[in-house]
Design a protein around this motif. Structure first.
Motif, short mmCIF file in Angstrom:
data_model
loop_
_atom_site.label_atom_id
_atom_site.label_comp_id
_atom_site.label_asym_id
_atom_site.label_seq_id
_atom_site.Cartn_x
_atom_site.Cartn_y
_atom_site.Cartn_z
N SER A 52 0.84 -1.23 -0.16
CA SER A 52 -0.07 0.05 -0.12
C SER A 52 0.71 1.27 0.01
CB SER A 52 -0.90 0.03 1.28
OG SER A 52 -1.80 -1.04 1.11
N ALA A 53 1.95 1.32 0.75
CA ALA A 53 2.85 2.43 0.83
C ALA A 53 3.42 2.68 -0.51
CB ALA A 53 3.94 2.31 1.79
N GLN A 54 3.76 1.49 -1.06
CA GLN A 54 4.51 1.85 -2.43
C GLN A 54 3.52 2.52 -3.47
OE1 GLN A 54 5.94 -1.86 -4.09
NE2 GLN A 54 6.77 -0.63 -6.07
N ARG A 55 2.54 1.95 -3.37
CA ARG A 55 1.27 2.60 -4.31
C ARG A 55 0.88 3.73 -4.10
NH1 ARG A 55 -2.60 -2.67 -3.50
NH2 ARG A 55 -1.98 -4.16 -5.23
N ALA A 56 0.79 4.37 -2.78
CA ALA A 56 0.44 5.66 -2.47
C ALA A 56 1.64 6.69 -2.85
CB ALA A 56 0.50 5.49 -0.82
N ALA A 57 3.06 6.06 -2.54
CA ALA A 57 4.11 6.91 -2.80
C ALA A 57 4.25 7.00 -4.38
CB ALA A 57 5.51 6.26 -2.24
N LEU A 58 4.04 6.15 -5.04
CA LEU A 58 4.05 6.36 -6.68
C LEU A 58 3.16 7.17 -7.03
CD1 LEU A 58 4.78 2.75 -7.77
CD2 LEU A 58 6.51 4.77 -7.84
N GLY A 59 1.71 7.16 -6.51
CA GLY A 59 0.73 8.07 -7.07
C GLY A 59 0.91 9.49 -6.46
N LEU A 60 1.39 9.58 -5.30
CA LEU A 60 1.75 10.80 -4.75
C LEU A 60 3.01 11.70 -5.28
CD1 LEU A 60 0.79 12.75 -2.16
CD2 LEU A 60 2.61 11.68 -0.99
N LEU A 61 3.85 10.74 -6.03
CA LEU A 61 5.12 11.51 -6.65
C LEU A 61 4.84 11.98 -8.12
CD1 LEU A 61 8.24 12.02 -6.96
CD2 LEU A 61 8.27 9.56 -7.92
N PHE A 62 3.92 11.10 -8.64
CA PHE A 62 3.51 11.57 -10.04
C PHE A 62 2.48 12.61 -10.04
CE2 PHE A 62 4.42 6.75 -11.26
CZ PHE A 62 5.55 7.28 -11.83
N GLY A 63 1.47 12.69 -9.00
CA GLY A 63 0.61 13.62 -8.99
C GLY A 63 1.19 14.95 -8.54
N VAL A 64 2.03 14.88 -7.57
CA VAL A 64 2.66 16.30 -7.23
C VAL A 64 3.38 16.87 -8.24
CG1 VAL A 64 4.25 17.40 -5.56
CG2 VAL A 64 2.65 15.80 -4.78
N ALA A 65 4.01 15.92 -9.02
CA ALA A 65 5.05 16.67 -10.15
C ALA A 65 4.12 17.10 -10.99
CB ALA A 65 5.78 15.37 -10.51
N ALA A 66 3.22 16.49 -11.42
CA ALA A 66 2.17 17.03 -12.60
C ALA A 66 1.59 18.19 -12.20
CB ALA A 66 1.13 15.82 -12.99
N GLY A 67 1.04 18.21 -10.90
CA GLY A 67 0.26 19.58 -10.27
C GLY A 67 1.31 20.66 -10.26
N LEU A 68 2.39 20.34 -9.75
CA LEU A 68 3.43 21.63 -9.57
C LEU A 68 3.75 22.12 -10.92
CD1 LEU A 68 5.07 23.15 -7.65
CD2 LEU A 68 6.96 21.40 -7.72
N PHE A 69 4.14 21.27 -11.94
CA PHE A 69 4.50 21.72 -13.07
C PHE A 69 3.30 22.57 -13.93
CE2 PHE A 69 4.65 20.77 -17.80
CZ PHE A 69 5.79 21.54 -18.32
#
Length: 299
Positions: free
Chosen positions: A106-123
């Protein structure tokens, strides 16, 4: 008598009529009262001093109510297991290794989704916040996505990406990038225009302007968006792990629902709650450290 003399006599009579006379002597008690009011310390209207571990007061109170209800029989154990039963079940799951294995997934899924989502939102927020044309292109679709819950897109995402890990990570990322974009974009647009004029006056380059003005100005909004993002990541994870998953905390809870194991379901909910609380506390810690220069009501 001349006109000037008559005017002076009339003015003198008016002054005598309106003169209240010498002011009465102020009594010592009245003077002492005014002195006391002047010396009295002013009332503080702020929040007061920080309470040590104040963030834990609410969860501890909730735990106390839960334990009291279970001990007195007000809470039926068939509907909500007692706290001590949940602790025992969690110990058994840890001894079997099931809880650690599912938690890691679960932590791996959440971390990957958070990484991609934050990068896309910030950009997208930086591009949209620094260009009127880009804002016209980007902001509208993001607002449309904001109005559509990410969980409502799961049937479509299953058709596009199948029921594997890609669908789960993309669903989490979609729930993450919107709050990051909204709050970062708002932080950019609320930067004081005087800083922009100062940067133009001293002749800052575009890169220096981004580093010294844009990024520090957008940081408070970005960190606020991160608080919503980490919570959104765990909320999306709860749902996607119950869609044909073979591992994870959500899968463990879904399997327990099939067999009527309420205690395991509560263990999963407690784990989700603790993960959300700890991740939010981590973001707030980073916020206090990086924005320590601000003087706010929170201190």
């Amino acid at each position: 008598m001349s006109t000037e003399a008559a005017a002076e006599v009339t003015l003198s009579k008016a002054e005598l009529a309106t003169d209240p006379g010498p002011a009465p002597a102020t009594s010592p008690s009245a003077g002492d009262s005014r002195t006391t009011r002047r010396l009295r310390p002013r009332r503080r209207l702020g929040l007061g001093r920080p309470v040590p571990y104040g963030w834990a007061l609410g969860p501890l109170l909730l735990l106390a109510v839960w334990a009291a209800g279970s001990a007195t029989g007000l809470i039926d154990a068939r509907n909500l297991s007692a706290p001590w039963t949940v602790v025992t079940t969690a110990g058994d799951l840890i001894a079997d290794g099931r809880l650690q294995s599912n938690l890691a997934t679960s932590a791996q899924r959440a971390a990957l989704g958070l990484l991609f989502g934050v990068a896309a939102g910030l950009f997208l927020a930086l591009v949209s916040g620094l260009s009127r044309i880009a804002e016209g292109v980007i902001d509208g679709p993001v607002q449309i996505k904001r109005a559509i819950p990410s969980l409502a897109l799961i049937p479509l995402l299953i058709l596009w990406f199948g029921i594997g890990e890609s669908m789960k990570v993309i669903t989490i990322a979609l729930g993450v990038f919107v709050p990051v974009y909204i709050h970062t974009h708002n932080g950019l647009r609320t930067i004081d225009n005087r800083y922009v004029e100062l940067a133009e006056t001293v002749g800052l380059s575009r890169t220096a302007f981004l580093r010294h003005v844009v990024l520090p100005g957008a940081l408070p909004g970005f960190l606020l968006g991160m608080r919503f993002a980490v919570t959104g990541a765990w909320l999306a994870l709860v749902v996607v792990e119950q869609v044909n998953a073979t591992s994870g905390i959500g899968y463990m809870m879904e399997l327990a629902r099939t067999y009527g194991q309420t205690d395991i379901i509560i263990v999963g909910l407690v784990v989700y709650g603790l993960l959300g609380l700890l991740s939010d506390a981590l973001v707030r810690l980073v916020e206090r450290r990086t924005l320590s220069w601000r003087r706010t009501l929170a201190g």
